[in-house]
Design a protein around this motif. Structure first.
Motif, PDB file in Angstrom:
ATOM      1  N   UNK A  30       0.818  -1.217   0.000  1.00  0.00           N
ATOM      2  CA  UNK A  30       0.000   0.000   0.000  1.00  0.00           C
ATOM      3  C   UNK A  30       0.852   1.268   0.000  1.00  0.00           C
ATOM      4  N   UNK A  31       2.002   1.230   0.645  1.00  0.00           N
ATOM      5  CA  UNK A  31       2.866   2.426   0.678  1.00  0.00           C
ATOM      6  C   UNK A  31       4.007   2.325  -0.346  1.00  0.00           C
ATOM      7  N   UNK A  32       3.942   1.309  -1.192  1.00  0.00           N
ATOM      8  CA  UNK A  32       5.067   1.043  -2.102  1.00  0.00           C
ATOM      9  C   UNK A  32       5.329   2.196  -3.076  1.00  0.00           C
ATOM     10  N   UNK A  33       4.265   2.639  -3.752  1.00  0.00           N
ATOM     11  CA  UNK A  33       4.442   3.706  -4.759  1.00  0.00           C
ATOM     12  C   UNK A  33       4.936   4.983  -4.077  1.00  0.00           C
ATOM     13  N   UNK A  34       4.392   5.271  -2.911  1.00  0.00           N
ATOM     14  CA  UNK A  34       4.821   6.471  -2.176  1.00  0.00           C
ATOM     15  C   UNK A  34       6.301   6.350  -1.805  1.00  0.00           C
ATOM     16  N   UNK A  35       6.730   5.162  -1.416  1.00  0.00           N
ATOM     17  CA  UNK A  35       8.154   4.978  -1.084  1.00  0.00           C
ATOM     18  C   UNK A  35       9.028   5.142  -2.332  1.00  0.00           C
TER      19      UNK A  35
END
Ligand code: IPD
Ligand code: CA
Ligand code: CA
Length: 256
Positions: free
Chosen positions: A244-249
């Protein structure tokens, strides 16, 4: 074979736990890379067990390297870190683990990470999910980076990697918290079990990540390189998250 790996990791963990706090011999592989007598004892034990049970299988172990010569050449490769978190261990900081994975024709089939200090055994088998002490684990459901607890590691050659400082600075400005625990195998196991929401590190070796990356995938998470391309244990860097936070990371890693 998963049972074999679990048993082997538990017994190797006992070797580490028995010697913990009593280390007398520390030698240096590089400027800040340590090897202790416990690394070597644990690795000797693991290799001997693999040779007894699976004499034809190849082994890639941190301290002794690849050993697939002669009749042992095989499609199966055991990838072993006998002590992940050596620097912690040598300083009496109780965060370290044994990591064992089995690769078959380039694919990781199973992986176990064992923390003898907490008696926590993380295990995964491809297609069959991931467990902690036999109980099913899943990645977290945190969606926002500003609510996420992330983890990273400083590679041994961190002093030569300028971009690491930029990544670290950008993450501490965007995430809720950033930790640095000193055992990449455990860091990945903690992403798999939802304790961390994401992890990034470069400069790692196959034995640091082979078991942990499978744990994350089998717990429902995502593992790629920093650009979102497929991850290979033979090519650092690694970006692992709950998905879920992959793209943001990835955006933070790409930011100036
Ligand atoms: C190290 C640990 C550490 C990571 C280093 C690794 P070792 O492995 O996983 O967390 O930051 O890059 O080399 O030397 O303790 O087995
Ligand atoms: Ca390691
Ligand atoms: Ca090691």
């Amino acid at each position: 074979m998963l049972d074999f790996a679990v048993q082997t990791a538990r017994e190797a963990g006992r070797i580490l736990a028995e010697r913990f706090g009593r280390i007398t011999e520390v030698s240096h592989k590089g400027e800040i890379d340590l090897v202790t007598e416990a690394d070597l004892a644990s690795e000797r034990f693991i290799i001997e067990r693999i040779r007894n049970y699976y004499p034809r299988h190849a082994i890639l172990a941190e301290e002794s390297g690849p050993s697939d010569a002669g009749e042992r050449r095989s499609d199966y490769v055991w990838i072993v870190d006998p002590l992940d978190g050596t620097t912690n261990y040598a300083h009496g900081y109780p965060v370290f683990a044994v990591s064992i994975a089995l690769e078959h024709q380039g694919e990781i089939l199973l992986g176990v990470v064992y923390d003898p200090m907490r008696d926590e055994l993380f295990a995964a088998e491809r297609g069959a999910g991931a467990t902690l002490n036999g109980r099913r684990i899943r990645v977290s459901d945190v969606e926002d980076l500003n609510k996420a607890m992330l983890c990273t590691g400083f590679p041994y050659d961190v002093r030569e990697r300028g971009e690491f400082v930029r990544h670290f600075r950008n993450f501490i400005m965007t995430a809720q918290a950033v930790r640095r625990d000193g055992s990449a195998a455990l860091d990945l196991a903690y992403v798999a079990s939802g304790r961390f929401d994401g992890f990034w590190e470069e400069g790692l070796n196959p034995w640091d990540v082979a078991a942990g990356a499978l744990l994350v995938e089998e717990a429902g998470g995502r593992v790629t390189d920093y650009q979102g391309r497929p991850f290979s244990i033979y090519r650092a860097p690694v970006l692992a998250s709950n998905g879920l936070v992959h793209e943001a990371m990835m955006r933070v890693l790409a930011a100036p």
